[in-house]
Design a protein around this motif. Structure first.
Motif, mmCIF file in Angstrom:
data_model
loop_
_atom_site.group_PDB
_atom_site.id
_atom_site.type_symbol
_atom_site.label_atom_id
_atom_site.label_comp_id
_atom_site.label_asym_id
_atom_site.label_seq_id
_atom_site.Cartn_x
_atom_site.Cartn_y
_atom_site.Cartn_z
ATOM 1 N N MET A 1 0.843 -1.183 0.000
ATOM 2 C CA MET A 1 0.000 0.000 0.000
ATOM 3 C C MET A 1 0.885 1.243 0.000
ATOM 4 S SD MET A 1 -2.947 -0.930 2.761
ATOM 5 C CE MET A 1 -3.647 0.645 2.560
ATOM 6 N N LYS A 2 0.448 2.141 -0.768
ATOM 7 C CA LYS A 2 1.184 3.405 -0.829
ATOM 8 C C LYS A 2 0.525 4.419 0.080
ATOM 9 C CE LYS A 2 2.863 2.878 -5.554
ATOM 10 N NZ LYS A 2 2.909 3.487 -6.882
ATOM 11 N N PRO A 3 1.398 5.167 0.762
ATOM 12 C CA PRO A 3 0.794 6.184 1.644
ATOM 13 C C PRO A 3 0.082 7.238 0.836
ATOM 14 C CG PRO A 3 3.166 6.447 1.560
ATOM 15 C CD PRO A 3 2.867 5.194 0.803
ATOM 16 N N LEU A 4 -0.920 7.789 1.457
ATOM 17 C CA LEU A 4 -1.712 8.773 0.739
ATOM 18 C C LEU A 4 -0.992 10.115 0.660
ATOM 19 C CD1 LEU A 4 -5.213 7.983 2.304
ATOM 20 C CD2 LEU A 4 -4.307 7.209 0.108
ATOM 21 N N GLN A 6 2.227 10.855 0.117
ATOM 22 C CA GLN A 6 3.556 10.655 -0.438
ATOM 23 C C GLN A 6 4.150 11.948 -0.984
ATOM 24 O OE1 GLN A 6 3.700 7.528 -3.339
ATOM 25 N NE2 GLN A 6 5.952 7.541 -3.439
ATOM 26 N N PRO A 7 3.455 12.772 -1.676
ATOM 27 C CA PRO A 7 4.092 14.039 -2.135
ATOM 28 C C PRO A 7 4.554 14.909 -0.970
ATOM 29 C CG PRO A 7 2.061 13.590 -3.344
ATOM 30 C CD PRO A 7 2.085 12.594 -2.237
ATOM 31 N N GLU A 8 3.739 14.982 0.084
ATOM 32 C CA GLU A 8 4.150 15.803 1.223
ATOM 33 C C GLU A 8 5.387 15.230 1.898
ATOM 34 O OE1 GLU A 8 1.185 14.776 0.640
ATOM 35 O OE2 GLU A 8 -0.125 16.538 0.453
ATOM 36 N N ARG A 9 5.469 13.902 1.995
ATOM 37 C CA ARG A 9 6.634 13.261 2.606
ATOM 38 C C ARG A 9 7.883 13.528 1.796
ATOM 39 N NH1 ARG A 9 5.608 7.133 3.961
ATOM 40 N NH2 ARG A 9 7.707 7.464 4.777
ATOM 41 N N ARG A 10 7.717 13.431 0.461
ATOM 42 C CA ARG A 10 8.872 13.696 -0.390
ATOM 43 C C ARG A 10 9.354 15.139 -0.227
ATOM 44 N NH1 ARG A 10 6.574 12.464 -4.703
ATOM 45 N NH2 ARG A 10 7.084 10.241 -4.681
#
Length: 297
Positions: A1-4, A6-10
């Motif tokens: 599962m991919k975190p929802l 992900q852009p903010e984490r990056r």
């Protein structure tokens, strides 16, 4: 599962990385600046050289001052011995030792003066100059003390010489008085003998022979001895005065005149030689040429 998110984490990861790199660049840049700059190393080397120079100059000053202090202590010890010493020979030896120590101090001061010119620390140069100045004052005072000590010694010798001359003068006066008494006695005897021998052709008075040549020679010798003693007394009195003084010259002139009068007709050759030997130093001091010697011979 991919975190929802992900852009903010990056985005947060990139922000943390950039902040970490910026934080790391500050100590790395400072370290590079510190270790790549040679001025700090040069400054450390210079400070080390100055510290070594300071230690060397301090050791040199300590050695010089210890040597000078030892010489001063030896001189003080010799001075204390001289104050309690009455033997003139021992005092002469102690004076020579003191002179040797003074010469050694002068040599050490010359070395210290040369060392001062090469010193790099201003405080050390100032200390060395103060020491040199103080020791120059000490040497000047020491020379004055030595001169005064010599004058005191000469005064003592002069006093002893004066006492000896006074004793010799009194002896000469006694001898002159005795000689005068003998002359008077002989003259009275000769007068009595002449009176008895020349008194009229009366009765059976015995005829007394005239005085012999031996008696006359003895009377002349006694007269010359009395005159010699009186002239020598004047010479002894002249020696009590200071050299080149007016009183000394007058007494020597009077003594010289009396000796020359005896030389006109001396009783014996021995007396003549004694007078000539006594006149020699008088003529030298008065600046007179002994011309009368050749004329009277």
């Amino acid at each position: 599962m991919k975190p929802l998110n992900q852009p903010e984490r990056r985005t947060r990861l990139w922000q943390f990385s950039l902040l970490y790199l910026l934080a790391l660049l500050v100590p790395l840049g400072a370290s590079y600046y510190l270790f790549s700059n040679s001025s700090i190393a040069d400054e450390n080397a210079r400070l080390k050289r100055e510290l070594d120079q300071t230690h060397q100059e301090q050791a040199l000053l300590t050695t010089r001052l210890d040597t000078l202090t030892q010489h001063l202590q030896r001189i003080d010890g010799i001075d204390l011995r001289m104050m309690a010493e009455s033997n003139p020979n021992v005092r002469s030896v102690l004076l020579l030792k003191n002179q040797d120590y003074n010469n050694a101090i002068a040599a050490r001061l010359s070395e210290l003066r040369n060392d001062t010119a090469r010193m790099q620390v201003p405080a050390h140069r100032l200390v060395a100059r103060n020491v040199l100045r103080d020791f120059d004052i000490y040497r000047s005072t020491r020379n004055s003390i030595d001169v005064l000590r010599q004058e005191v010694t000469k005064s003592g010798e002069g006093a002893r010489g004066s006492e000896r001359l006074v004793s010799e003068l009194a002896t000469a006066k006694q001898e002159a008085s005795s000689a005068k008494q003998q002359v008077v006695t002989l003259q009275a005897a000769l007068a009595a003998a002449s009176a008895r021998g020349g008194g009229g052709g009366g009765g059976g008075a015995p005829v007394v022979a005239p005085p012999s040549n031996n008696a006359k020679l003895q009377i002349e010798l006694l007269r010359d001895q009395v005159a010699f003693a009186e002239a020598d007394c004047q010479r002894q009195r002249a020696l009590d005065h200071k050299p080149r003084s007016k009183e000394r010259r007058q007494l020597l002139e009077s003594s010289r005149t009396a000796f020359i009068q005896i030389l006109q007709d001396p009783a014996t050759d021995d007396l003549k030689q004694s007078i000539e030997q006594t006149l020699a130093p008088i003529n030298v001091e008065l600046g007179r040429e002994p011309r009368f010697f050749g004329l009277l011979r």
